[in-house]
Design a protein around this motif. Structure first.
Motif, PDB file in Angstrom:
ATOM      1  N   MET A   1     -25.234  51.354  15.672  1.00 41.63           N
ATOM      2  CA  MET A   1     -26.104  50.470  16.440  1.00 41.63           C
ATOM      3  C   MET A   1     -25.794  50.662  17.912  1.00 41.63           C
ATOM      4  SD  MET A   1     -26.480  46.359  16.149  1.00 41.63           S
ATOM      5  CE  MET A   1     -27.662  45.499  17.159  1.00 41.63           C
ATOM      6  N   GLU A   2     -26.848  50.804  18.648  1.00 39.54           N
ATOM      7  CA  GLU A   2     -26.657  51.069  20.080  1.00 39.54           C
ATOM      8  C   GLU A   2     -26.288  49.773  20.794  1.00 39.54           C
ATOM      9  OE1 GLU A   2     -30.044  52.715  21.818  1.00 39.54           O
ATOM     10  OE2 GLU A   2     -29.115  53.041  23.782  1.00 39.54           O
ATOM     11  N   THR A   3     -25.327  49.870  21.586  1.00 42.68           N
ATOM     12  CA  THR A   3     -24.858  48.707  22.337  1.00 42.68           C
ATOM     13  C   THR A   3     -24.968  48.994  23.819  1.00 42.68           C
ATOM     14  OG1 THR A   3     -22.605  49.517  22.295  1.00 42.68           O
ATOM     15  CG2 THR A   3     -23.253  48.020  20.530  1.00 42.68           C
ATOM     16  N   GLN A   4     -24.888  47.987  24.527  1.00 39.74           N
ATOM     17  CA  GLN A   4     -24.872  48.131  25.981  1.00 39.74           C
ATOM     18  C   GLN A   4     -23.595  47.505  26.519  1.00 39.74           C
ATOM     19  OE1 GLN A   4     -27.997  45.963  27.812  1.00 39.74           O
ATOM     20  NE2 GLN A   4     -27.864  44.226  26.384  1.00 39.74           N
ATOM     21  N   ASN A  13     -21.916  44.970  24.195  1.00 36.23           N
ATOM     22  CA  ASN A  13     -22.757  43.826  23.901  1.00 36.23           C
ATOM     23  C   ASN A  13     -23.960  44.310  23.097  1.00 36.23           C
ATOM     24  OD1 ASN A  13     -21.729  41.334  25.551  1.00 36.23           O
ATOM     25  ND2 ASN A  13     -21.500  43.120  26.874  1.00 36.23           N
ATOM     26  N   PRO A  14     -24.568  43.409  22.346  1.00 38.40           N
ATOM     27  CA  PRO A  14     -25.790  43.795  21.627  1.00 38.40           C
ATOM     28  C   PRO A  14     -26.852  44.251  22.613  1.00 38.40           C
ATOM     29  CG  PRO A  14     -24.948  41.706  20.825  1.00 38.40           C
ATOM     30  CD  PRO A  14     -24.163  42.050  22.020  1.00 38.40           C
ATOM     31  N   PRO A  15     -27.728  45.116  22.139  1.00 36.69           N
ATOM     32  CA  PRO A  15     -28.744  45.649  23.065  1.00 36.69           C
ATOM     33  C   PRO A  15     -29.706  44.578  23.536  1.00 36.69           C
ATOM     34  CG  PRO A  15     -29.148  46.391  20.839  1.00 36.69           C
ATOM     35  CD  PRO A  15     -27.826  45.739  20.789  1.00 36.69           C
ATOM     36  N   GLN A  16     -29.904  43.540  22.730  1.00 32.59           N
ATOM     37  CA  GLN A  16     -30.863  42.535  23.169  1.00 32.59           C
ATOM     38  C   GLN A  16     -30.246  41.499  24.091  1.00 32.59           C
ATOM     39  OE1 GLN A  16     -30.248  43.303  19.977  1.00 32.59           O
ATOM     40  NE2 GLN A  16     -32.071  44.521  19.428  1.00 32.59           N
ATOM     41  N   ALA A  17     -28.979  41.514  24.191  1.00 33.77           N
ATOM     42  CA  ALA A  17     -28.336  40.459  24.989  1.00 33.77           C
ATOM     43  C   ALA A  17     -28.643  40.645  26.463  1.00 33.77           C
ATOM     44  CB  ALA A  17     -26.836  40.503  24.771  1.00 33.77           C
ATOM     45  N   GLU A  18     -28.897  39.557  27.080  1.00 31.21           N
ATOM     46  CA  GLU A  18     -29.162  39.582  28.520  1.00 31.21           C
ATOM     47  C   GLU A  18     -27.935  39.196  29.325  1.00 31.21           C
ATOM     48  OE1 GLU A  18     -32.495  37.221  29.403  1.00 31.21           O
ATOM     49  OE2 GLU A  18     -33.950  38.541  28.416  1.00 31.21           O
ATOM     50  N   VAL A  19     -27.045  38.500  28.638  1.00 33.07           N
ATOM     51  CA  VAL A  19     -25.836  38.029  29.319  1.00 33.07           C
ATOM     52  C   VAL A  19     -24.645  38.520  28.532  1.00 33.07           C
ATOM     53  CG1 VAL A  19     -24.558  36.022  30.087  1.00 33.07           C
ATOM     54  CG2 VAL A  19     -27.035  35.999  30.167  1.00 33.07           C
ATOM     55  N   CYS A  20     -23.646  38.936  29.230  1.00 34.54           N
ATOM     56  CA  CYS A  20     -22.447  39.439  28.574  1.00 34.54           C
ATOM     57  C   CYS A  20     -21.792  38.324  27.771  1.00 34.54           C
ATOM     58  CB  CYS A  20     -21.454  39.986  29.600  1.00 34.54           C
ATOM     59  SG  CYS A  20     -19.935  40.601  28.848  1.00 34.54           S
ATOM     60  N   GLN A  21     -21.388  38.679  26.550  1.00 34.06           N
ATOM     61  CA  GLN A  21     -20.747  37.676  25.712  1.00 34.06           C
ATOM     62  C   GLN A  21     -19.336  37.350  26.158  1.00 34.06           C
ATOM     63  OE1 GLN A  21     -20.914  39.382  21.836  1.00 34.06           O
ATOM     64  NE2 GLN A  21     -23.115  39.022  21.568  1.00 34.06           N
TER      65      GLN A  21
END
Lengths: 681, 232
Positions: A1-4, A13-21
């Motif tokens: 799964m591609e992460t950012q 972080n998940p690719p859909q996340a807009e804010v760092c966890q």
């Protein structure tokens, strides 16, 4: 799964996340980057490259100015080089593509999403019927299309906490009151994305326009994609003030649309150019109408109310002033390829920027309580550096009066006891200690040799003299020869003085050399006593006069300490008395060891005397035993003479101690009752 | 001009009375005359100590060497060396060399003290404490035997309780703090009372000695006044 990965902390972080966890840093910028969204339509590029609105300047940000300059360059290029037969420059091609994306609608799927008014601009005849039935909506007011107003930036007034004129009522204002809509040049189309217009929800898209607005403008037949959007101005747009530019503009096919000319203000780099910009009239009117209210509002606000935290809304509904630094952060690039552009997205999130908060905010955030605490803290710091003078010493209050009073009382009683005739008889009962002492003295031979140890100071001479007077007198009567020695420096003199006084008071003719020899000072303390008990002659070979001590006739038979007929230790020091007992233990017959001591030594010495077997043959302690001895020997002396005075002074002392204890106890109780808590503290 | 004995005695009495009054004036306040008197007394004792030291060193150390240098030095080599090292304590750089003499003095002194305390106090006192319980060695009379037993019990109780007071084997408590065992604490209270009584006795003896000194000085003052009245 591609992460950012987070650009700040580097965590995936998940690719859909807009804010760092992990660090809550924004992973995606608030405004989409053109590079990250290559498939986005070209018309969005203008908005995507825009910055958040700057309330301080009504003009578009610098990068849009750059875009405008780019467009201007294209215009100039087209003016210099006609498009016929000349390949357009890259910028021209880009602008054409940019516009083609807006008007061509080559994709079928996109054609379905294109609103009717846009299709009318494109000259789609199939939509003309719908355009008649359904008045075309300006994209600004279209709910389905990302309109200009839907992403309208916060205008200057709005950012300052004041709603812009007609905010939330734009749509209704147009439809109901037919109020003139501000021209496009007054709209900040460059900073619309990411901000929802407050009055968007009030836009009434179903409100029909007037007949004039609804009737489409005469459109040229088969217009090209470039000139179609210029000729097909929506009817509603014709009613807007400022529509003159549509008619006055002579559209050039290769020139950028005038809409962008209106939306993109001229390139401004300096403040002088900024001051020369003419703002739309409606904005000036709105500013003039709101300015007094703003002044009143600002003046009425206290410092605390003007310091809302970031993100809070003021009670008046305006945005907090904390947005000011955000506006100020839209700085002009001063280096690199983006030199001169304003509001360029930073390479890293703003949270990572190590910027110093503006000073006014820091000062305003300090409340009165915090300010007082800070001042107190500063005072403490300053006080630490200053030398603190030592507190004045509380000297004990001299009780001179009481001391003198007590002394006078005791002195008076002593004088009375000495002057008046004896009112109390001397003690007659014979104590065991006195009896043993008398028995030991009585057993002395006629030419006895007595080792007389005198370890005392001059202050206790009176007591020692009263205690030993009768004992020494009896020895002198027996004709004993004394050998004086002392472990105390002063004792050497006191021993000689004692024998002189006893001899004088009792009528003896004891003299040095004939009656006693003084061996002087015995150094070493306990070690000296031990050495004396082991080697007497070698240790003290000479008298204090420097004569050979053991050459005298009375001392020829003395070679060790056991050769003495009696050892009499006279001391007022309990330690020395104990040392003599300990060091002579086992080296001398206990039946020949006598002690004449001060009353204060009695508690220490009595266990040695009362032990079984005894370590001390006898012990005379204090003036009482001396008086008993004198009485029993029928030789009144100092003890008898002082006895009456001694009794009255002791009784007076007891009375004073008792009285003082009572007074102290009562006063202590009184103080404890008066301040019970102080005692606990 | 020669002074007779009475004149010297009179001046001696005057000096004694003056010094007594100076010392008693400390009740009012401290003054330079009193300090002068005290300093004079200290200086007098220091000078007398020098005389005493000479009286000890001269016949014991110097005179044998003068009489027989070789034999005296041979005989007194070790004491002389120790004395010489002790003198080096006056010089800071060489003072460590004097530690040998001090170590010798301290070691010998402690040995004498400890040995004397054990042989002269500890063992005899323990024996004296046990002795009353030896019934066979007591007097045959029943009354004396009972009296000795009671006295021995009292002595034993006093000894144990006094030693318990000086027992410091305390343990930390659950509530915090450090406290000895309860039974030791109870015994120590009795020992504390007995120690207080002993210290009270010592203080009373000290006070009585002071009273006697006061009476003696008062008598000297009265005698001086009477002498003045009779003489003048």
């Amino acid at each position: 799964m591609e992460t950012q990965r987070c650009p700040l902390c580097g965590q995936p972080n998940p690719p859909q996340a807009e804010v760092c966890q992990y660090c809550q840093a924004r992973l995606r910028p608030l405004w989409a980057d053109s590079s990250s969204a290559p498939s986005s339509p070209p018309d969005n590029q203008v908005a995507k490259r825009s910055l958040p609105p700057e309330s301080g300047e009504p003009l578009p940000p610098g990068r849009l100015s750059g875009m405008r300059s780019q467009i201007g360059t294209e215009e100039s290029a087209q003016a210099e080089h006609p498009p016929q037969g000349v390949p357009p420059s890259k910028g021209t091609l880009e602008s054409e593509d940019w516009l083609e994306g807006l008007f061509s609608g080559s994709s079928e799927g996109q054609a379905e999403d294109i609103p009717a008014w846009l299709r009318s601009l494109r000259g789609d005849s199939a939509d003309k019927a719908e355009r008649v039935e359904e008045p075309p909506m300006h994209p600004l007011f279209s709910a389905s299309q990302p309109s200009v107003f839907s992403q309208a930036p916060q205008s200057k007034l709005e950012l300052e906490g004041v709603s812009p004129p007609g905010e939330g009522e734009i749509g209704s204002g147009i439809a109901q009151e037919e109020r003139p809509v501000p021209p496009f040049e007054g709209l900040d189309t460059f900073a619309l994305e990411g901000h929802s217009f407050p009055g968007e929800d009030k836009l009434d898209t179903s409100t029909p326009l007037t007949a004039k607005e609804a009737s489409p403008k005469s459109s040229p037949a088969a217009p090209s994609a470039e000139e179609d959007w210029m000729s097909e101005i929506p009817p509603w747009l014709e009613t807007l003030p400022g529509q003159e530019w549509v008619e006055e503009e002579s559209p050039e096919k290769a020139a950028p649309p005038e809409l962008l000319h209106a939306a993109v203000p001229p390139f401004i780099e300096t403040e002088e150019e900024l001051s020369e910009v003419e703002f739309p009239s409606w904005l000036d009117e709105a500013e003039r109408s709101i300015e007094p209210q703003l002044d009143t509002l600002i003046e009425s606000l206290s410092p605390q109310t003007t310091e809302p935290s970031m993100g809070e809304k003021t009670p008046e509904g305006g945005l907090p002033q904390a947005t000011a630094p955000f506006q100020e952060e839209a700085l002009i690039e001063i280096a690199g390829p983006l030199h001169g552009l304003r509001g360029v997205l930073p390479a890293e999130p703003l949270v990572a920027a190590q910027t110093r908060p503006p000073r006014p905010i820091a000062e305003l955030l300090v409340t009165e309580k915090q300010r007082a605490q800070a001042e107190l803290f500063l005072k403490l710091i300053e006080a630490e550096g200053k030398p603190i003078p030592p507190p004045p010493l509380k000297r004990a209050k001299p009780h001179s009066f009481w001391r003198i009073l007590i002394f006078l009382v005791l002195l008076t009683t002593a004088a009375v006891g000495l002057v008046i005739p004896p009112f109390a008889a001397t003690p007659q009962e014979l104590s065991v200690a006195v009896f043993d002492a008398m028995q030991a003295v009585g057993q002395l031979p006629g030419d006895a040799t007595v080792l007389l140890v005198v370890d005392m100071e001059g202050g206790n001479f009176a007591e020692i003299q009263a205690t030993t007077n009768a004992l020494l007198d009896q020895m002198m009567i027996k004709g004993a020869f004394f050998v004086l020695v002392s472990t105390h420096q002063e004792g050497v003199l006191q021993a000689d003085r004692l024998l002189r006084e006893v001899s004088r008071l009792n009528g003896h003719r004891y003299q040095p050399s004939s009656g006693w020899v003084n061996l002087g000072y015995l150094p070493g303390g306990a070690t000296g006593i031990q050495a004396l008990s082991e080697s007497l002659v070698e240790l003290l070979p000479y008298t204090v006069e420097g004569k050979a001590a053991w050459q005298q006739d009375r001392l020829k038979n003395i070679r060790s300490i056991s050769d003495f007929d009696l050892i009499l230790v006279i001391t007022e020091d309990s330690t020395r008395a104990r040392q003599w007992v300990e060091q002579l233990n086992g080296k001398y017959t206990a039946s020949k060891l006598l002690f004449a001591v001060s009353a204060q030594v009695e508690p220490v010495l009595r266990p040695y005397y009362e032990a079984n077997p005894r370590q001390v043959q006898s012990m005379l302690a204090g003036i009482r035993d001396g008086a008993i001895y004198e009485t029993q020997a029928a030789r009144p002396g100092w003890a008898t003479r002082f006895w009456s005075a001694y009794l009255i002074v002791v009784l007076t002392g007891i009375a004073l101690i008792t009285l003082g204890s009572l007074v102290y106890s009562i006063s202590g109780l009184g103080l404890q009752k008066s301040s019970p808590r102080e005692g606990n503290l | 001009m020669s002074l007779d004995f009475l004149t010297l005695d009179f001046f001696g009495s005057v000096l004694g009375v003056a010094l007594t009054l100076l010392v008693l004036s400390y009740l009012i306040r401290d003054h330079f005359l009193l300090r002068f008197l005290l300093y004079g007394y200290v200086g007098l004792m220091a000078g007398f100590a020098v005389v005493l030291a000479f009286n000890i060193l001269y016949p014991s150390l110097i005179l044998p060497i003068l009489a027989d240098p070789i034999g005296g030095i041979t005989q007194l080599a070790i004491p002389l060396a120790l004395c010489s090292l002790l003198f080096l304590k006056a010089f800071p750089r060489l003072s460590p060399l004097g530690n040998l003499s001090l170590a010798f003095l301290v070691g010998v002194g402690l040995a004498a003290l400890i040995g004397g305390a054990i042989q002269g106090t500890l063992i005899p006192q323990i024996r004296a404490t046990i002795q009353p319980f030896d019934i066979h060695r007591q007097a045959t009379a029943t009354e004396e035997r009972l009296s000795g037993l009671v006295q021995g019990l009292l002595i034993l109780l006093g000894t144990i309780t006094t030693l318990a007071y000086f027992h410091f084997g305390a343990r930390p408590q659950v509530r915090g703090g450090v406290r000895r065992a309860e039974w030791i604490e109870s015994l120590s209270r009795i020992g504390q009372l007995l120690i207080a009584i002993a210290l009270g006795l010592i203080f009373a003896g000290l006070l009585k000695a002071g009273f006697v000194a006061l009476i003696e000085r008062t008598q000297a003052l009265l005698q001086f006044v009477i002498t003045l009245q009779r003489g003048l």
